[in-house]
Design a protein around this motif. Structure first.
Motif, PDB file in Angstrom:
ATOM      1  N   THR A  79       5.141  -1.514  12.914  1.00  0.00           N
ATOM      2  CA  THR A  79       5.556  -2.005  11.596  1.00  0.00           C
ATOM      3  C   THR A  79       4.558  -3.060  11.130  1.00  0.00           C
ATOM      4  OG1 THR A  79       7.849  -1.767  12.322  1.00  0.00           O
ATOM      5  CG2 THR A  79       7.476  -2.897  10.227  1.00  0.00           C
ATOM      6  N   TYR A  80       4.019  -2.839   9.932  1.00  0.00           N
ATOM      7  CA  TYR A  80       3.088  -3.785   9.320  1.00  0.00           C
ATOM      8  C   TYR A  80       3.657  -4.241   7.979  1.00  0.00           C
ATOM      9  CZ  TYR A  80       0.118  -1.486  12.742  1.00  0.00           C
ATOM     10  OH  TYR A  80      -0.383  -0.971  13.913  1.00  0.00           O
ATOM     11  N   ALA A  81       3.332  -5.451   7.564  1.00  0.00           N
ATOM     12  CA  ALA A  81       3.868  -5.993   6.314  1.00  0.00           C
ATOM     13  C   ALA A  81       3.517  -5.110   5.122  1.00  0.00           C
ATOM     14  CB  ALA A  81       3.352  -7.413   6.089  1.00  0.00           C
ATOM     15  N   ASP A  82       2.309  -4.535   5.148  1.00  0.00           N
ATOM     16  CA  ASP A  82       1.905  -3.592   4.100  1.00  0.00           C
ATOM     17  C   ASP A  82       0.636  -2.875   4.568  1.00  0.00           C
ATOM     18  OD1 ASP A  82      -0.284  -5.369   3.541  1.00  0.00           O
ATOM     19  OD2 ASP A  82       1.010  -6.508   2.205  1.00  0.00           O
ATOM     20  N   SER A  83       0.140  -1.975   3.749  1.00  0.00           N
ATOM     21  CA  SER A  83      -1.017  -1.172   4.142  1.00  0.00           C
ATOM     22  C   SER A  83      -2.287  -2.007   4.306  1.00  0.00           C
ATOM     23  CB  SER A  83      -1.255  -0.061   3.113  1.00  0.00           C
ATOM     24  OG  SER A  83      -1.457  -0.599   1.823  1.00  0.00           O
ATOM     25  N   SER A  84      -2.411  -3.084   3.526  1.00  0.00           N
ATOM     26  CA  SER A  84      -3.603  -3.931   3.657  1.00  0.00           C
ATOM     27  C   SER A  84      -3.618  -4.656   5.003  1.00  0.00           C
ATOM     28  CB  SER A  84      -3.679  -4.939   2.511  1.00  0.00           C
ATOM     29  OG  SER A  84      -2.597  -5.841   2.545  1.00  0.00           O
ATOM     30  N   GLU A  85      -2.441  -5.075   5.461  1.00  0.00           N
ATOM     31  CA  GLU A  85      -2.345  -5.724   6.777  1.00  0.00           C
ATOM     32  C   GLU A  85      -2.692  -4.732   7.884  1.00  0.00           C
ATOM     33  OE1 GLU A  85      -2.045  -8.768   7.386  1.00  0.00           O
ATOM     34  OE2 GLU A  85      -1.114  -9.716   5.658  1.00  0.00           O
ATOM     35  N   TYR A  86      -2.301  -3.482   7.689  1.00  0.00           N
ATOM     36  CA  TYR A  86      -2.640  -2.453   8.671  1.00  0.00           C
ATOM     37  C   TYR A  86      -4.147  -2.243   8.740  1.00  0.00           C
ATOM     38  CZ  TYR A  86      -3.321   2.192  10.633  1.00  0.00           C
ATOM     39  OH  TYR A  86      -3.773   3.253  11.376  1.00  0.00           O
ATOM     40  N   LYS A  87      -4.788  -2.177   7.575  1.00  0.00           N
ATOM     41  CA  LYS A  87      -6.242  -2.009   7.538  1.00  0.00           C
ATOM     42  C   LYS A  87      -6.951  -3.194   8.185  1.00  0.00           C
ATOM     43  CE  LYS A  87      -6.196   0.890   3.395  1.00  0.00           C
ATOM     44  NZ  LYS A  87      -6.510   0.976   1.951  1.00  0.00           N
ATOM     45  N   SER A  88      -6.425  -4.397   7.947  1.00  0.00           N
ATOM     46  CA  SER A  88      -7.000  -5.593   8.584  1.00  0.00           C
ATOM     47  C   SER A  88      -6.838  -5.515  10.097  1.00  0.00           C
ATOM     48  CB  SER A  88      -6.308  -6.852   8.057  1.00  0.00           C
ATOM     49  OG  SER A  88      -6.547  -7.020   6.682  1.00  0.00           O
ATOM     50  N   HIS A  89      -5.677  -5.021  10.542  1.00  0.00           N
ATOM     51  CA  HIS A  89      -5.396  -4.879  11.974  1.00  0.00           C
ATOM     52  C   HIS A  89      -6.429  -3.984  12.652  1.00  0.00           C
ATOM     53  CE1 HIS A  89      -3.233  -3.959  15.670  1.00  0.00           C
ATOM     54  NE2 HIS A  89      -3.266  -2.673  15.354  1.00  0.00           N
ATOM     55  N   LEU A  90      -6.796  -2.886  11.979  1.00  0.00           N
ATOM     56  CA  LEU A  90      -7.746  -1.933  12.564  1.00  0.00           C
ATOM     57  C   LEU A  90      -9.131  -2.544  12.782  1.00  0.00           C
ATOM     58  CD1 LEU A  90      -6.925   1.354  10.611  1.00  0.00           C
ATOM     59  CD2 LEU A  90      -6.018   0.573  12.810  1.00  0.00           C
ATOM     60  N   ALA A  91      -9.438  -3.598  12.043  1.00  0.00           N
ATOM     61  CA  ALA A  91     -10.766  -4.220  12.139  1.00  0.00           C
ATOM     62  C   ALA A  91     -10.817  -5.383  13.129  1.00  0.00           C
ATOM     63  CB  ALA A  91     -11.206  -4.702  10.759  1.00  0.00           C
ATOM     64  N   THR A  92      -9.676  -5.762  13.702  1.00  0.00           N
ATOM     65  CA  THR A  92      -9.654  -6.920  14.602  1.00  0.00           C
ATOM     66  C   THR A  92     -10.378  -6.625  15.914  1.00  0.00           C
ATOM     67  OG1 THR A  92      -7.518  -6.237  15.530  1.00  0.00           O
ATOM     68  CG2 THR A  92      -7.472  -7.770  13.653  1.00  0.00           C
TER      69      THR A  92
END
Length: 245
Positions: free
Chosen positions: A86-99
């Motif tokens: 569960t992610y707050a929104d799609s932008s947070e998910y995209k940020s997660h993938l770059a960590t």
């Protein structure tokens, strides 16, 4: 002249409250919720689990937009891993993938993952108790449930989960997590993660009035049901806000 200032103030207050409520609903509906269904090479299970556990813990600790990462493996087939994300929104998910921590997991396990299926889902019910954070992992009783719901009964099943199960679950101290999601592509396909403090809490749950009512009323709605005993790899989540479902 009549002073209408108090009426004007009340109107402004009501409008503000309405907008705030609408914003809260919008924020909730913008969450990205999905299942990751993974098959791991049996020769690398222990190493894979360590990579995943490290990635989950880092994501929950360092990323405000990562709300849940519940990773479990089937007891009888430990190479089969399911992740409730569960992610707050799609932008947070995209940020997660770059960590760095996700990239370390991704690159480190690339040759260990034999199959990966990502399912976009819609939450039906979610509850997480604060005691999850301090519960001993070896005591937990965890089940993954796969259901097929009659297509004509989907809305009734959701209402039953919200109106009967949710209020009852909130009163059960032994229920630490209950997360039910439906596939967006196939809304009749429902997956549920159940986490109990121990097996005694699970047995107690089966005798509660809300569960018995749910079981009776849902019988005609459920076409098939499979219960899978699972063990935790890592159960990462942010504390649930009071009043949030």
């Amino acid at each position: 002249m009549t002073d209408y200032s108090h009426i004007y103030y009340r109107i402004i207050l009501l409008v503000t409250m309405s907008l705030a409520s609408t914003k809260a609903i919008a924020q909730k509906s913008s969450q990205l919720v999905r299942l990751a269904i993974i098959e791991v090479d049996t020769a690398h299970l222990d190493v894979y689990n360590e990579f995943l556990k490290e990635e989950i813990e880092a994501s929950i600790k360092k990323e405000p937009g990562v709300i849940t990462l519940y990773g479990v493996a089937e007891k009888e087939n430990p190479e089969r891993v399911t992740l409730f994300e569960t992610y707050a929104d799609s932008s947070e998910y995209k940020s997660h993938l770059a960590t760095p921590h996700f990239q370390k997991y991704k690159q480190g396990t690339l040759q260990m993952v034999k199959h990966l299926e990502l399912q976009e889902t819609q939450p039906i019910l979610y509850i997480r108790k604060p005691d999850l954070a301090k519960a001993p992992a070896h005591n937990l009783f965890i089940r993954l449930i796969k259901m097929e719901i009659d297509s004509k009964e989907i809305d009734n099943f959701k209402r039953l989960a919200q109106s009967v199960m949710l209020p009852g679950l909130q009163k059960e101290p032994g229920v630490l997590v209950m997360y039910a999601v439906a596939s967006k592509k196939e809304p009749t396909s429902v997956s549920i993660l159940e986490v109990y403090a121990d097996s005694a809490a699970y047995k107690s749950h089966l005798n509660t009035l809300h569960f018995l009512k749910y079981k009776k009323e849902s019988e005609k709605m459920i076409k098939s049901l499979t219960m899978i005993d699972v063990k935790p790899i890592a159960l990462g989540s942010k504390p649930q806000e009071r009043g949030k479902r």
